[in-house]
Design an enzyme around this catalytic site. Structure first.
Site, PDB file in Angstrom:
ATOM      1  N   ILE A  57       2.220  -2.916 -12.148  1.00 17.00           N
ATOM      2  CA  ILE A  57       2.383  -4.358 -12.346  1.00 17.00           C
ATOM      3  C   ILE A  57       1.323  -5.066 -11.502  1.00 17.00           C
ATOM      4  CG2 ILE A  57       3.939  -6.333 -12.128  1.00 17.00           C
ATOM      5  CD1 ILE A  57       6.275  -4.262 -12.242  1.00 17.00           C
ATOM      6  N   CYS A  77       1.998  -0.475  -4.197  1.00 15.13           N
ATOM      7  CA  CYS A  77       1.288  -1.595  -4.826  1.00 15.13           C
ATOM      8  C   CYS A  77       0.716  -2.540  -3.759  1.00 15.13           C
ATOM      9  CB  CYS A  77       2.189  -2.299  -5.834  1.00 15.13           C
ATOM     10  SG  CYS A  77       1.295  -3.339  -7.011  1.00 15.13           S
ATOM     11  N   HIS A  81       4.846   1.663  -8.871  1.00 13.05           N
ATOM     12  CA  HIS A  81       6.179   1.323  -8.354  1.00 13.05           C
ATOM     13  C   HIS A  81       7.201   2.414  -8.667  1.00 13.05           C
ATOM     14  CE1 HIS A  81       5.421  -2.942  -7.310  1.00 13.05           C
ATOM     15  NE2 HIS A  81       4.540  -2.888  -8.296  1.00 13.05           N
ATOM     16  N   GLU A 120       9.952   2.883  -7.287  1.00  9.90           N
ATOM     17  CA  GLU A 120      11.295   2.306  -7.114  1.00  9.90           C
ATOM     18  C   GLU A 120      11.824   1.657  -8.387  1.00  9.90           C
ATOM     19  OE1 GLU A 120       8.457  -1.049  -6.278  1.00  9.90           O
ATOM     20  OE2 GLU A 120       8.485   1.116  -5.959  1.00  9.90           O
ATOM     21  N   GLY A 143       4.722  -6.573  -4.118  1.00  8.66           N
ATOM     22  CA  GLY A 143       4.963  -8.014  -4.054  1.00  8.66           C
ATOM     23  C   GLY A 143       3.610  -8.689  -4.125  1.00  8.66           C
ATOM     24  N   GLU A 144       3.358  -9.607  -3.238  1.00 10.55           N
ATOM     25  CA  GLU A 144       2.064 -10.300  -3.180  1.00 10.55           C
ATOM     26  C   GLU A 144       1.439  -9.967  -1.828  1.00 10.55           C
ATOM     27  OE1 GLU A 144      -0.261 -12.694  -2.161  1.00 10.55           O
ATOM     28  OE2 GLU A 144      -1.165 -12.008  -4.030  1.00 10.55           O
ATOM     29  N   SER A 145       0.358  -9.200  -1.859  1.00 14.08           N
ATOM     30  CA  SER A 145      -0.208  -8.669  -0.612  1.00 14.08           C
ATOM     31  C   SER A 145      -0.660  -9.757   0.355  1.00 14.08           C
ATOM     32  CB  SER A 145      -1.361  -7.706  -0.905  1.00 14.08           C
ATOM     33  OG  SER A 145      -2.418  -8.356  -1.575  1.00 14.08           O
ATOM     34  N   ARG A 201      -7.887  -5.062  -5.586  1.00 16.49           N
ATOM     35  CA  ARG A 201      -6.692  -5.835  -5.958  1.00 16.49           C
ATOM     36  C   ARG A 201      -6.694  -6.138  -7.454  1.00 16.49           C
ATOM     37  NH1 ARG A 201      -6.237 -10.884  -4.481  1.00 16.49           N
ATOM     38  NH2 ARG A 201      -4.042 -10.944  -3.965  1.00 16.49           N
TER      39      ARG A 201
END
Length: 190
Positions: A137, A78, A174, A176, A46-48, A108
């Site tokens: 991603i 990620c 990822h 998943e 997601g967005e860390s 990052r």
């Protein structure tokens, strides 16, 4: 065995779907009381910075740190890997809250923007000989792995994309988002 997926932001639904497919009913963790119910925790991509801030707001940073590696196995994918790292480069100005649990340095958005996302084969002997297809991603890059932490997955060019430290696992890709559930199965064994 109870497995939680941090469900504050990011692709937690995809992790939940893989877990269900392999016979594990996950708990979506949004509050500290839900965290207390799990023996394993997946921190999704997601967005860390956002996930770190939400962990702070919901007062989950310290409870996770207190249990990490002892009675709580943790896997970060990620953005989750960024949150597990002890050193994060290219942070937003002012830094970001992290768990700082694994002795690794991570950069990052190392491969560029969303447009630079890619798929590539990963060698990960810990899950078998067959290469794993990695989805990257806006992915971070593991720059270095320190004492007590070991690299367990690599791209063809030798770049480290997965690391393990006891019951802690970090992947910069990822799993998943593929049909290959071997990394999820590995996590269930930690």
């Amino acid at each position: 065995m109870t497995v939680g997926v941090l469900a504050l932001q990011g692709d937690f639904r995809e992790h939940c779907a893989v877990l269900r497919r392999i016979g594990v009913e996950p708990i979506e963790v949004r509050l500290p009381r839900q965290l207390e119910q799990v023996e394993r925790l997946i921190i999704p991509g997601g967005e860390s910075t956002t996930i770190g801030r939400l962990l702070t707001i919901y007062q989950m940073l310290e409870p996770i740190r207190a249990r990490a590696g002892r009675d709580l196995a943790i896997w970060g994918t990620c953005a989750g890997a960024i949150l597990l790292a002890s050193v994060v480069t290219d942070q937003k100005q002012g830094g970001q809250p992290t768990l700082s649990l694994m002795n690794l340095t991570i950069q990052r958005n190392a491969y560029g923007s969303q447009l630079d996302s890619f798929e590539a084969p990963i060698t990960m002997p810990i899950i078998g000989e067959k290469p794993l297809q990695g989805v990257f991603i806006r992915a971070p890059r593991i720059i270095s792995v320190g004492s007590g932490c070991e690299a367990v997955g690599w791209l063809e060019d030798g770049s480290v994309v997965a690391a393990r430290q006891g019951r802690l696992l970090a992947t910069t890709f990822h799993p998943e988002l593929t049909d290959d559930d071997r990394v999820h199965r590995l996590f269930l064994e930690l």
